[in-house]
Scaffold this motif. Structure first.
Motif, PDB file in Angstrom:
ATOM      1  N   LEU A  62      41.675 -70.170   3.905  1.00 27.57           N
ATOM      2  CA  LEU A  62      42.946 -69.869   3.258  1.00 27.57           C
ATOM      3  C   LEU A  62      44.099 -70.590   3.942  1.00 27.57           C
ATOM      4  N   LEU A  63      44.843 -71.361   3.163  1.00 26.82           N
ATOM      5  CA  LEU A  63      46.049 -72.029   3.643  1.00 26.82           C
ATOM      6  C   LEU A  63      47.249 -71.267   3.085  1.00 26.82           C
ATOM      7  N   ASP A  64      48.046 -70.675   3.964  1.00 25.26           N
ATOM      8  CA  ASP A  64      49.208 -69.901   3.524  1.00 25.26           C
ATOM      9  C   ASP A  64      50.500 -70.617   3.866  1.00 25.26           C
ATOM     10  N   GLY A  65      51.456 -70.546   2.950  1.00 28.13           N
ATOM     11  CA  GLY A  65      52.707 -71.288   3.090  1.00 28.13           C
ATOM     12  C   GLY A  65      53.424 -71.066   4.410  1.00 28.13           C
ATOM     13  N   ASP A  66      53.644 -69.801   4.781  1.00 30.34           N
ATOM     14  CA  ASP A  66      54.356 -69.505   6.029  1.00 30.34           C
ATOM     15  C   ASP A  66      53.537 -69.947   7.237  1.00 30.34           C
ATOM     16  N   ASN A  67      52.235 -69.672   7.206  1.00 38.00           N
ATOM     17  CA  ASN A  67      51.386 -70.008   8.360  1.00 38.00           C
ATOM     18  C   ASN A  67      51.376 -71.509   8.646  1.00 38.00           C
ATOM     19  N   ILE A  68      51.337 -72.319   7.602  1.00 45.18           N
ATOM     20  CA  ILE A  68      51.307 -73.767   7.774  1.00 45.18           C
ATOM     21  C   ILE A  68      52.599 -74.266   8.424  1.00 45.18           C
ATOM     22  N   ARG A  69      53.694 -73.580   8.165  1.00 40.51           N
ATOM     23  CA  ARG A  69      54.979 -73.994   8.742  1.00 40.51           C
ATOM     24  C   ARG A  69      55.097 -73.632  10.224  1.00 40.51           C
ATOM     25  N   TYR A  70      54.146 -72.878  10.749  1.00 41.81           N
ATOM     26  CA  TYR A  70      54.114 -72.614  12.177  1.00 41.81           C
ATOM     27  C   TYR A  70      53.549 -73.807  12.952  1.00 41.81           C
ATOM     28  N   GLY A  71      52.765 -74.638  12.273  1.00 40.69           N
ATOM     29  CA  GLY A  71      52.100 -75.737  12.965  1.00 40.69           C
ATOM     30  C   GLY A  71      52.289 -77.067  12.293  1.00 40.69           C
ATOM     31  N   LEU A  72      51.383 -77.392  11.372  1.00 38.18           N
ATOM     32  CA  LEU A  72      51.365 -78.694  10.722  1.00 38.18           C
ATOM     33  C   LEU A  72      52.729 -79.112  10.166  1.00 38.18           C
ATOM     34  N   ASN A  73      53.436 -78.175   9.544  1.00 33.53           N
ATOM     35  CA  ASN A  73      54.700 -78.515   8.879  1.00 33.53           C
ATOM     36  C   ASN A  73      55.919 -77.869   9.530  1.00 33.53           C
TER      37      ASN A  73
END
Length: 201
Positions: A62-73
């Motif tokens: 699962l790729l979640d919008g907020d979670n991705i902004r903690y790292g990759l983005n």
């Protein structure tokens, strides 16, 4: 240091193919792309669907919008150009997961039709399943689980989808779930049934 020129980059073919990985997992890999307004239930539904798939022995991520902004983005903001780059990167990551032979669930507002289409174009025709979590702005505002709509209405958040920035709803998604009138379990059942009917699982 100069950036490498594209003509000096050559794609390296691997011995193990996507089809080999799918066979190993016993499933057909794809992207379940959840799109909708903030508060429409994308993340909640994606989590529930992943739980159900996991219980069936299906390999997922699962790729979640907020979670991705903690790292990759984490270097991206919320201006239109940043949002477009956010979705572009996620599309490329999702493509890698599909190549790995698993089902990836992607929960992002992804407000622009053009950006969602670009992700679709990265994949084969049957590898991108757009799931529209349909819910009115009025209901999403009453939910407001993160308090973001209140801040947006006060002008404390700029470029907020549905308030000061547009949301372009899908015209012909593979699946539409009405999270305003249906329970999360019913929406989950609808998605799982689709995957079974189309022989993804």
């Amino acid at each position: 240091m100069d950036k490498p020129k594209k003509e000096n980059i050559i794609w390296h073919e691997t011995a193990i193919t996507k089809e080999d990985r799918q066979k190993l997992h016993g499933q057909k890999s794809c992207v379940l792309w959840f799109t909708g307004l903030s508060g429409s239930g994308k993340s909640t539904l994606a989590n529930k669907v992943e739980e159900r798939l996991h219980s069936l022995g299906i390999s997922t991520y699962l790729l979640d919008g907020d979670n991705i902004r903690y790292g990759l983005n984490k270097d991206l903001g919320f201006r239109e150009e940043d949002r477009k780059e956010n979705i572009r990167r996620i599309g490329e990551v999702a493509k890698l997961f599909v190549d790995s032979g698993i089902i990836v669930l992607s929960a992002f507002i992804s407000p622009y039709t053009e950006d969602r289409q670009k992700v679709r174009d990265l994949l084969k025709e049957d590898e991108f399943i757009e799931i529209y979590t349909k819910c009115s702005l009025e209901v999403c505002e009453t939910r407001d689980p993160k308090g973001l709509y209140k801040k947006a209405r006060k002008g404390e958040i700029t470029d907020f989808t549905g308030i000061s920035s547009p949301y372009e709803a899908p015209v012909s998604p593979e699946i539409t779930v009405n999270t305003e009138s249906m329970s999360i379990d019913s929406c989950t059942d609808q998605i799982i049934s689709y995957l079974m009917d189309k022989r993804y699982i």
